[in-house]
Write a protein that holds these residues in place. Structure first.
Motif, mmCIF file in Angstrom:
data_model
loop_
_atom_site.group_PDB
_atom_site.id
_atom_site.type_symbol
_atom_site.label_atom_id
_atom_site.label_comp_id
_atom_site.label_asym_id
_atom_site.label_seq_id
_atom_site.Cartn_x
_atom_site.Cartn_y
_atom_site.Cartn_z
ATOM 1 N N LEU A 3 -3.162 -11.528 -12.519
ATOM 2 C CA LEU A 3 -2.195 -11.007 -13.481
ATOM 3 C C LEU A 3 -0.824 -10.784 -12.868
ATOM 4 C CD1 LEU A 3 -4.429 -8.412 -15.328
ATOM 5 C CD2 LEU A 3 -3.810 -10.711 -16.070
ATOM 6 N N GLY A 4 -0.736 -10.857 -11.573
ATOM 7 C CA GLY A 4 0.545 -10.619 -10.924
ATOM 8 C C GLY A 4 0.350 -10.295 -9.463
ATOM 9 N N THR A 5 1.396 -9.812 -8.872
ATOM 10 C CA THR A 5 1.379 -9.470 -7.460
ATOM 11 C C THR A 5 1.643 -7.985 -7.315
ATOM 12 O OG1 THR A 5 2.281 -11.647 -6.931
ATOM 13 C CG2 THR A 5 2.429 -9.959 -5.222
ATOM 14 N N LEU A 6 0.824 -7.327 -6.524
ATOM 15 C CA LEU A 6 1.046 -5.921 -6.228
ATOM 16 C C LEU A 6 2.114 -5.830 -5.163
ATOM 17 C CD1 LEU A 6 0.221 -2.960 -6.625
ATOM 18 C CD2 LEU A 6 -1.478 -3.303 -4.826
ATOM 19 N N GLU A 7 3.162 -5.042 -5.461
ATOM 20 C CA GLU A 7 4.247 -4.874 -4.518
ATOM 21 C C GLU A 7 4.469 -3.399 -4.225
ATOM 22 O OE1 GLU A 7 7.814 -6.748 -5.898
ATOM 23 O OE2 GLU A 7 6.948 -8.759 -5.794
ATOM 24 N N TYR A 8 4.941 -3.130 -3.026
ATOM 25 C CA TYR A 8 5.346 -1.787 -2.630
ATOM 26 C C TYR A 8 6.683 -1.919 -1.932
ATOM 27 C CZ TYR A 8 5.482 2.717 -0.278
ATOM 28 O OH TYR A 8 5.870 3.955 0.171
ATOM 29 N N LEU A 9 7.666 -1.200 -2.402
ATOM 30 C CA LEU A 9 9.032 -1.266 -1.882
ATOM 31 C C LEU A 9 9.566 -2.695 -1.890
ATOM 32 C CD1 LEU A 9 8.789 1.264 1.099
ATOM 33 C CD2 LEU A 9 9.683 1.668 -1.212
ATOM 34 N N ALA A 11 8.016 -5.570 -1.649
ATOM 35 C CA ALA A 11 7.327 -6.599 -0.867
ATOM 36 C C ALA A 11 5.862 -6.670 -1.291
ATOM 37 C CB ALA A 11 7.420 -6.288 0.616
ATOM 38 N N PRO A 12 5.300 -7.875 -1.358
ATOM 39 C CA PRO A 12 3.889 -8.010 -1.720
ATOM 40 C C PRO A 12 2.974 -7.273 -0.743
ATOM 41 C CG PRO A 12 4.968 -10.148 -1.704
ATOM 42 C CD PRO A 12 5.932 -9.161 -1.106
ATOM 43 N N ILE A 13 1.899 -6.714 -1.273
ATOM 44 C CA ILE A 13 0.907 -6.022 -0.444
ATOM 45 C C ILE A 13 -0.163 -7.045 -0.072
ATOM 46 C CG2 ILE A 13 -0.759 -4.140 -0.308
ATOM 47 C CD1 ILE A 13 2.224 -3.337 -0.642
ATOM 48 N N ALA A 14 -0.084 -7.545 1.122
ATOM 49 C CA ALA A 14 -1.054 -8.525 1.598
ATOM 50 C C ALA A 14 -1.034 -8.514 3.116
ATOM 51 C CB ALA A 14 -0.710 -9.916 1.075
ATOM 52 N N GLY A 15 -2.178 -8.851 3.692
ATOM 53 C CA GLY A 15 -2.268 -9.014 5.136
ATOM 54 C C GLY A 15 -1.738 -7.841 5.930
ATOM 55 N N ALA A 17 0.790 -6.018 5.604
ATOM 56 C CA ALA A 17 1.401 -4.909 4.857
ATOM 57 C C ALA A 17 0.369 -3.869 4.405
ATOM 58 C CB ALA A 17 2.152 -5.451 3.642
ATOM 59 N N VAL A 18 -0.910 -4.214 4.415
ATOM 60 C CA VAL A 18 -1.945 -3.323 3.884
ATOM 61 C C VAL A 18 -2.016 -1.982 4.621
ATOM 62 C CG1 VAL A 18 -4.427 -3.058 3.485
ATOM 63 C CG2 VAL A 18 -3.270 -5.161 2.821
ATOM 64 N N PRO A 19 -2.036 -1.923 5.954
ATOM 65 C CA PRO A 19 -2.118 -0.607 6.611
ATOM 66 C C PRO A 19 -0.958 0.326 6.245
ATOM 67 C CG PRO A 19 -2.703 -2.320 8.160
ATOM 68 C CD PRO A 19 -2.165 -3.012 6.933
ATOM 69 N N ALA A 20 0.258 -0.195 6.203
ATOM 70 C CA ALA A 20 1.412 0.638 5.848
ATOM 71 C C ALA A 20 1.284 1.125 4.407
ATOM 72 C CB ALA A 20 2.707 -0.135 6.034
ATOM 73 N N TYR A 21 0.833 0.253 3.528
ATOM 74 C CA TYR A 21 0.634 0.631 2.123
ATOM 75 C C TYR A 21 -0.405 1.746 2.019
ATOM 76 C CZ TYR A 21 -0.968 0.327 -2.715
ATOM 77 O OH TYR A 21 -1.337 0.629 -3.994
ATOM 78 N N ARG A 22 -1.497 1.626 2.750
ATOM 79 C CA ARG A 22 -2.562 2.638 2.699
ATOM 80 C C ARG A 22 -2.118 3.983 3.256
ATOM 81 N NH1 ARG A 22 -7.697 -1.094 4.344
ATOM 82 N NH2 ARG A 22 -8.004 -1.997 2.280
ATOM 83 N N ARG A 23 -1.172 3.977 4.185
ATOM 84 C CA ARG A 23 -0.634 5.241 4.691
ATOM 85 C C ARG A 23 0.316 5.872 3.689
ATOM 86 N NH1 ARG A 23 -0.964 2.421 9.500
ATOM 87 N NH2 ARG A 23 1.121 1.573 9.335
ATOM 88 N N ALA A 24 0.969 5.059 2.877
ATOM 89 C CA ALA A 24 2.012 5.546 1.976
ATOM 90 C C ALA A 24 1.513 5.898 0.581
ATOM 91 C CB ALA A 24 3.126 4.507 1.863
ATOM 92 N N VAL A 25 0.474 5.222 0.126
ATOM 93 C CA VAL A 25 0.004 5.386 -1.252
ATOM 94 C C VAL A 25 -1.391 5.989 -1.231
ATOM 95 C CG1 VAL A 25 -0.513 4.193 -3.415
ATOM 96 C CG2 VAL A 25 1.402 3.421 -1.982
ATOM 97 N N MET A 26 -1.556 7.119 -1.920
ATOM 98 C CA MET A 26 -2.829 7.832 -1.900
ATOM 99 C C MET A 26 -3.378 7.964 -3.318
ATOM 100 S SD MET A 26 -5.210 9.322 -0.163
ATOM 101 C CE MET A 26 -4.514 9.484 1.454
ATOM 102 N N TYR A 27 -4.616 7.509 -3.492
ATOM 103 C CA TYR A 27 -5.326 7.667 -4.756
ATOM 104 C C TYR A 27 -5.993 9.038 -4.772
ATOM 105 C CZ TYR A 27 -9.103 7.250 -8.167
ATOM 106 O OH TYR A 27 -9.966 7.473 -9.197
ATOM 107 N N VAL A 28 -5.821 9.762 -5.875
ATOM 108 C CA VAL A 28 -6.425 11.081 -6.031
ATOM 109 C C VAL A 28 -7.377 11.024 -7.227
ATOM 110 C CG1 VAL A 28 -6.012 13.549 -6.364
ATOM 111 C CG2 VAL A 28 -4.325 12.162 -5.139
ATOM 112 N N PRO A 29 -8.693 11.017 -6.971
ATOM 113 C CA PRO A 29 -9.658 10.973 -8.073
ATOM 114 C C PRO A 29 -9.695 12.303 -8.817
ATOM 115 C CG PRO A 29 -10.796 11.289 -5.994
ATOM 116 C CD PRO A 29 -9.344 11.091 -5.658
#
Length: 175
Positions: A3-9, A11-15, A17-29
């Motif tokens: 459906l599209g590309t997930l981006e953060y700041l 830039a696409p979230i892939a390869g 970029a994943v560790p930096a994304y995981r440090r910056a974005v937190m899911y709260v159930p």
């Protein structure tokens, strides 16, 4: 089908970029996942997670957050699995905030709380947003009044899956 590309700041979230994304974005159930660990141990381990690497356990920060969401410090000595739904939802938020994320993805963060608890959590979220202009949150809620209170824009779905996007012009922009 993609459906599209997930981006953060921007830039696409892939390869790489994943560790930096995981440090910056937190899911709260809606509430803390069931664990046999004690509450304090579960929070201490949060600092060991890949997403929070480099964050040491900060008892003072935890105590401040416990107070802010009106979760008694005596909960630290209990098992996560012994917490009520409302206590679990507040613990999930505390755990996320201790990792100092840039973005919170919130799933019904106040659904299990009474009015006073909801107001406290909303106050904590508003303060968190205002403390740093680079922060943002996405909140899923069934409470239209909460969406109005906490958001600068909203994507609303009706029972048929149709959606409507609105931008609140009167609120200060958070994200």
């Amino acid at each position: 089908r993609a459906l599209g590309t997930l981006e953060y700041l921007g830039a696409p979230i892939a390869g790489a970029a994943v560790p930096a994304y995981r440090r910056a974005v937190m899911y709260v159930p809606q509430q803390s996942p069931p664990m046999v660990l004690g509450v304090e141990e579960s929070l201490r381990r949060t600092g060991l997670l890949e997403t929070a690497r480099g964050k040491a356990w900060d008892a003072a920060a935890a105590a401040t957050l416990f107070d802010a969401v009106q979760l008694p410090l005596t909960a630290l000595s209990r098992k996560v699995s012994e917490l009520s739904g409302g206590e679990g939802s507040r613990l999930a938020l505390i755990r996320a905030l201790l990792t100092e994320p840039r973005v919170l993805l919130l799933d019904e963060p106040t659904a299990a709380l009474d009015t006073a608890g909801r107001e406290r959590v909303e106050s904590v979220l508003e303060a968190w947003l205002k403390a740093d202009a680079g922060r943002a949150m996405v909140i899923v809620t069934h409470d239209p009044a909460q969406a109005e209170r906490l958001s600068t824009c909203a994507l609303t779905f009706d029972a048929n899956g149709h959606h409507h996007f609105t931008r609140a012009s009167a609120k200060d922009a958070h994200a």
